[in-house]
Motif scaffolding. Structure first.
Motif: not given
Length: 69
Positions: A3-9
């Motif tokens: 999974t990629s780390l999103t900007t929200e994370f």
């Protein structure tokens, strides 16, 4: 499956990191101040007791009298 780390994370991570650092600094300041007050109170409380005895320097008269047989 990665999974990629999103900007929200990253936004939440940054906010939580800043909050954790701020809380650490605030709690450190509070507990340091309380500890300083506590130690100052203990020191002032101890200093009101009796003064420690200071031994006087020995003089010639303090020596025991020699006994000659």
């Amino acid at each position: 499956m990665g999974t990629s780390l999103t900007t929200e994370f990253w936004e939440r991570f940054t906010v939580l990191l800043v909050l954790a650092l701020a809380m650490t600094a605030i709690l450190t300041a509070v507990f340091t101040t309380l500890f300083d007050r506590f130690t100052a109170r203990l020191r002032s409380h101890r200093s009101h007791g009796t003064a420690p005895r200071i031994p006087h320097p020995r003089t010639r008269d303090d020596r025991p009298t020699p006994v000659h047989h």
